[in-house]
Design a protein around this motif. Sequence first.
Motif, PDB file in Angstrom:
ATOM      1  N   GLY A  39       0.815  -1.220   0.000  1.00 14.42           N
ATOM      2  CA  GLY A  39       0.000   0.000   0.000  1.00 14.42           C
ATOM      3  C   GLY A  39       0.840   1.257   0.000  1.00 14.42           C
ATOM      4  O   GLY A  39       0.305   2.351  -0.173  1.00 14.42           O
ATOM      5  N   ALA A  42       0.418   3.489  -3.061  1.00 12.44           N
ATOM      6  CA  ALA A  42      -0.893   4.060  -3.378  1.00 12.44           C
ATOM      7  C   ALA A  42      -0.752   5.542  -3.725  1.00 12.44           C
ATOM      8  O   ALA A  42       0.145   6.229  -3.219  1.00 12.44           O
ATOM      9  CB  ALA A  42      -1.834   3.899  -2.189  1.00 12.44           C
ATOM     10  N   VAL A 145      -3.098  -0.011  -5.195  1.00 10.78           N
ATOM     11  CA  VAL A 145      -3.739  -0.749  -4.107  1.00 10.78           C
ATOM     12  C   VAL A 145      -4.053  -2.203  -4.475  1.00 10.78           C
ATOM     13  O   VAL A 145      -4.822  -2.867  -3.791  1.00 10.78           O
ATOM     14  CB  VAL A 145      -5.019  -0.035  -3.607  1.00 10.78           C
ATOM     15  N   TRP A 147      -3.191  -6.055  -4.564  1.00 12.97           N
ATOM     16  CA  TRP A 147      -2.430  -6.905  -3.636  1.00 12.97           C
ATOM     17  C   TRP A 147      -2.471  -8.344  -4.100  1.00 12.97           C
ATOM     18  O   TRP A 147      -3.547  -8.888  -4.373  1.00 12.97           O
ATOM     19  CB  TRP A 147      -3.044  -6.793  -2.234  1.00 12.97           C
ATOM     20  N   ILE A 178      -6.453  -3.827  -2.053  1.00  6.53           N
ATOM     21  CA  ILE A 178      -6.444  -3.460  -0.643  1.00  6.53           C
ATOM     22  C   ILE A 178      -7.671  -2.592  -0.409  1.00  6.53           C
ATOM     23  O   ILE A 178      -7.918  -1.665  -1.178  1.00  6.53           O
ATOM     24  CB  ILE A 178      -5.176  -2.650  -0.307  1.00  6.53           C
ATOM     25  N   ALA A 180      -9.397   0.341   0.200  1.00  6.20           N
ATOM     26  CA  ALA A 180      -8.865   1.700   0.244  1.00  6.20           C
ATOM     27  C   ALA A 180      -9.947   2.667  -0.204  1.00  6.20           C
ATOM     28  O   ALA A 180     -10.794   2.327  -1.039  1.00  6.20           O
ATOM     29  CB  ALA A 180      -7.647   1.819  -0.667  1.00  6.20           C
ATOM     30  N   SER A 193      -7.255  10.224   1.811  1.00  4.04           N
ATOM     31  CA  SER A 193      -7.191   8.796   1.500  1.00  4.04           C
ATOM     32  C   SER A 193      -7.091   7.965   2.768  1.00  4.04           C
ATOM     33  O   SER A 193      -6.647   8.453   3.816  1.00  4.04           O
ATOM     34  CB  SER A 193      -5.994   8.483   0.591  1.00  4.04           C
ATOM     35  N   VAL A 195      -5.792   3.911   3.339  1.00  3.04           N
ATOM     36  CA  VAL A 195      -5.305   2.671   2.739  1.00  3.04           C
ATOM     37  C   VAL A 195      -4.781   1.780   3.856  1.00  3.04           C
ATOM     38  O   VAL A 195      -3.943   2.210   4.653  1.00  3.04           O
ATOM     39  CB  VAL A 195      -4.176   2.938   1.719  1.00  3.04           C
TER      40      VAL A 195
END
Length: 216
Positions: A39, A42, A145, A147, A178, A180, A193, A195
Amino acid sequence: MKSLKEQTDAKIASGRLAKPEFMKGVDEVIEEAKAFEKGANAVKIGQKAPDFKLPNVVGESISLHDLREQGAVVLTFYRGDWCPYCNLQLRALQARLSEIQELGTTLVAISPQVPDGSLTKSEIREMDFIVLSDQDAKVATEYGVAWQVPEFLLDHMRVDRNLDLEAINNGKANVLPIPATFILGKDGEVKWSYVNVDYRTRSEPEEIIEALKNLG
């Protein structure tokens, strides 16, 4: 009404009682992911958010550029309608949706799930915000983001949950976003944001609404 954190904490607690070994394994996977700073790539506050066009649940193409022309956009990535933590989060957002919309903001939820009959019939389909399909997690990758899910969790999904992610997502079974959330201004910049690689932890709707009020 309980906060989203209270609901997710209760879900985690019940999971620890029902499946202590599995939840211990999840804790270890999350800690390992955090150690690798998942992350960290991001998109950051102040950066331009990547534009995209994605299909909604009935296959219509929706453009982020067009949505931004109407005002701010809350963009939240979720794993799929099969994820209980995602459902808790999206229900919590639905409960505060009128407040978000009153601030001139559009709420958009994105997952890799394909816009087929299963998603069309899901509870998420009945919610009053925009739901988009990001197959192969291409947009999630652009936002930093995406994964690669550890085999431990993939085994749990296949064996314990009877989930075929490759079929559900019509693509990569081992890549999920992720969870987010990003607030994008009308100018396309990321204004706020959240995350967190721990899929059991989500941003509170109240935090999102407060951030929107502070956009100015």
